[in-house]
Design an enzyme around this catalytic site. Structure first.
Site, short mmCIF file in Angstrom:
data_model
loop_
_atom_site.label_atom_id
_atom_site.label_comp_id
_atom_site.label_asym_id
_atom_site.label_seq_id
_atom_site.Cartn_x
_atom_site.Cartn_y
_atom_site.Cartn_z
N GLU A 36 65.18 43.35 -21.94
CA GLU A 36 65.67 43.59 -20.57
C GLU A 36 64.56 44.24 -19.74
O GLU A 36 64.31 43.86 -18.60
CB GLU A 36 66.91 44.48 -20.62
CG GLU A 36 67.58 44.65 -19.26
CD GLU A 36 68.90 45.39 -19.35
OE1 GLU A 36 69.55 45.36 -20.41
OE2 GLU A 36 69.27 46.01 -18.34
N TYR A 37 63.88 45.21 -20.36
CA TYR A 37 62.74 45.84 -19.68
C TYR A 37 61.70 44.78 -19.32
O TYR A 37 61.18 44.75 -18.20
CB TYR A 37 62.14 46.90 -20.62
CG TYR A 37 60.84 47.50 -20.13
CD1 TYR A 37 60.84 48.67 -19.37
CD2 TYR A 37 59.61 46.91 -20.44
CE1 TYR A 37 59.65 49.22 -18.93
CE2 TYR A 37 58.42 47.46 -20.00
CZ TYR A 37 58.45 48.62 -19.24
OH TYR A 37 57.27 49.15 -18.80
N LEU A 84 48.50 45.24 -23.66
CA LEU A 84 48.06 43.88 -23.93
C LEU A 84 48.78 42.93 -22.98
O LEU A 84 49.96 43.14 -22.67
CB LEU A 84 48.41 43.47 -25.37
CG LEU A 84 47.63 44.14 -26.51
CD1 LEU A 84 48.29 43.85 -27.84
CD2 LEU A 84 46.18 43.66 -26.51
N GLU A 114 47.00 38.82 -35.83
CA GLU A 114 47.55 39.96 -36.57
C GLU A 114 49.02 40.14 -36.21
O GLU A 114 49.43 39.78 -35.10
CB GLU A 114 46.83 41.25 -36.16
CG GLU A 114 45.41 41.35 -36.62
CD GLU A 114 44.70 42.51 -35.94
OE1 GLU A 114 45.23 43.63 -35.94
OE2 GLU A 114 43.62 42.27 -35.39
N LYS A 116 52.09 42.10 -34.83
CA LYS A 116 52.20 43.16 -33.82
C LYS A 116 53.26 44.16 -34.32
O LYS A 116 54.45 43.90 -34.23
CB LYS A 116 52.59 42.58 -32.46
CG LYS A 116 52.60 43.62 -31.36
CD LYS A 116 52.74 42.97 -30.00
CE LYS A 116 52.70 43.98 -28.88
NZ LYS A 116 53.81 44.94 -28.91
N ARG A 137 48.60 57.43 -27.40
CA ARG A 137 47.98 56.69 -26.30
C ARG A 137 48.24 57.37 -24.96
O ARG A 137 47.42 57.35 -24.06
CB ARG A 137 48.54 55.26 -26.27
CG ARG A 137 47.88 54.39 -25.24
CD ARG A 137 48.41 52.97 -25.27
NE ARG A 137 49.78 52.88 -24.82
CZ ARG A 137 50.40 51.75 -24.53
NH1 ARG A 137 49.77 50.61 -24.69
NH2 ARG A 137 51.64 51.74 -24.11
N GLU A 171 48.57 51.57 -35.49
CA GLU A 171 49.98 51.77 -35.18
C GLU A 171 50.63 52.64 -36.25
O GLU A 171 50.60 52.30 -37.43
CB GLU A 171 50.64 50.39 -35.13
CG GLU A 171 51.92 50.34 -34.36
CD GLU A 171 51.72 50.19 -32.84
OE1 GLU A 171 50.58 50.30 -32.34
OE2 GLU A 171 52.75 50.00 -32.16
N LYS A 287 43.32 37.92 -31.13
CA LYS A 287 42.10 38.57 -30.61
C LYS A 287 40.88 37.68 -30.83
O LYS A 287 40.76 37.07 -31.91
CB LYS A 287 41.85 39.89 -31.35
CG LYS A 287 42.98 40.90 -31.21
CD LYS A 287 42.72 42.13 -32.07
CE LYS A 287 43.93 43.05 -32.01
NZ LYS A 287 43.86 44.17 -32.96
N LYS A 311 54.93 37.49 -27.73
CA LYS A 311 56.18 38.22 -28.01
C LYS A 311 57.21 37.26 -28.59
O LYS A 311 57.46 36.20 -28.00
CB LYS A 311 56.74 38.81 -26.71
CG LYS A 311 55.90 39.92 -26.10
CD LYS A 311 56.10 41.21 -26.86
CE LYS A 311 55.37 42.37 -26.24
NZ LYS A 311 56.11 43.17 -25.34
#
Ligand code: NAD
Length: 328
Positions: A36-37, A84, A114, A116, A137, A171, A287, A311
């Site tokens: 939703e965001y 990204l 890679e 995510k 971050r 991460e 990448k 995504k």
């Protein structure tokens, strides 16, 4: 839409996104699913693209992350920790590849694909092979010093196998099994539940008492190397291999792809089998492998031009979002 209506909608979207960013990045407690965001963000990006005169420097479309909390020391990153660019389908991945080839003039590009990892980005500093400082971050320029909490994560080496100086980025995350156990225990004690592993990890690392982070069974995958002294690497794949040799945990499910078709095959493969993993992933990061080409492509204010995050499509999930107290 009339010009007034566009201005009003842009303002409305910025207000919504600022509020959601605050809930997500400061409170570690989102009130809406990421998809939703992302929809609000895509709409705002489109409106700003169509009306460039209405873009502002403080729009959520040009900012990374959220404000930093006062309870931690602030750390200025040597190089900004960026976000990204996103890809949602095969066409977007091919567009990315086309832009990379145009930008570099190279006919053939190798990419590293890679997983995510859905956790939070942290930066780790090593001097003479020793872990000296770790930070969130934050807003990309300034992060929070969470060194004591990061020291409790066993996958973060306190001493490297060689006495080098470097910055490693990666991460921090909570495995799904630990998240489930944590919420079961909290339920038994009548405590509020965490919304998802990402928020549980972020909430655990932004506690003043490192004992809490130590109990939460967090882990860490490294995915970036910079400011390396005493050694030279020429490709991202080589950097990941070196980080592994130095004692970091790298994700084994990565692949160097020689064509965009191979990249798309990797993306499809993991979109299907993502559930076999004991940690959440929300996409694939693609990448450019060659570091000299990365350098020549450079970055925009918000993201590198040499990488993109594909995504995964939204899944039908019913999330129960409950208040999380910052100091629990
Ligand atoms: P992003 O999550 O799309 O991509 C950047 C991040 O990917 C990096 O900072 C890093 O932490 C991470 N990452 C994971 N694995 C990586 C790898 N192998 N290599 C490189 N990076 C890797 O962008 P963002 O700016 O961090 O945040 C936006 C995300 O946060 C979106 O998914 C958005 O939906 C979500 N969000 C949700 C809400 C909400 O209210 N639900 C609010 C704000 C943000």
């Amino acid at each position: 839409m009339s010009n007034e209506a566009v201005i009003a909608r842009i303002e409305e979207l910025r207000a919504i996104l600022n509020e959601l960013n605050y809930e997500y990045y400061v409170l570690d407690n989102p009130s809406v699913p990421d998809a939703e965001y992302d929809r609000y963000m895509q709409e705002l990006l489109r409106l700003e693209e169509e009306n460039p005169e209405l873009t502002t420097e403080d729009s959520p479309t040009v900012r990374v992350g959220g404000p930093v909390l006062d309870m931690f020391q602030k750390v200025t990153h040597k190089a900004p920790m960026l976000s990204l660019g996103n890809a949602y389908n095969e066409g977007d991945i091919k567009d990315f590849d086309r832009k990379v080839r145009q930008g570099t003039g190279a006919e053939h590009i190798s990419y590293v694909c890679e997983l995510k990892i859905d956790g939070l980005a942290v930066s780790l500093h090593y001097e003479n092979g020793r872990f000296v400082q770790g930070a969130t971050r934050g807003d990309g320029v300034t992060g929070e010093d969470i060194t004591s909490n990061l020291r409790t994560i066993k996958a973060i080496p306190l001493r490297l196998t060689e006495g080098v100086a470097l910055e490693a980025r990666g991460e921090a995350y909570m495995p799904k099994s630990s998240f489930q156990r944590l919420n079961e225990e909290r339920e038994k004690r009548g405590e509020t539940l965490f919304a998802n592993p990402r928020n549980a990890a972020a909430g655990s690392l932004r506690q003043l008492d490192p004992k809490i982070a130590a109990q939460r069974n967090l882990s860490f995958f490294v995915y970036g190397l910079s400011n390396l002294e005493g050694r030279t690497v020429f490709s991202h794949g080589e950097a990941l291999n070196l980080l592994g040799e130095l004692g970091f945990k790298t994700n084994p499910h990565r692949r160097v792809c020689q064509t965009v078709e191979e990249v798309i095959a990797f993306v499809k493969e993991w979109e299907e089998k993502r559930h076999v993993l004991d940690y959440e992933i929300d996409g694939i990061v693609i990448k450019v492998d060659d570091l000299a080409l990365q350098e020549s492509l450079g970055t925009t204010a918000k993201s590198p031009r040499w990488a993109v995050a594909y995504k995964f499509a939204e899944e039908e999930v019913t999330t129960k979002l409950i208040d999380i107290e910052l100091n629990v």
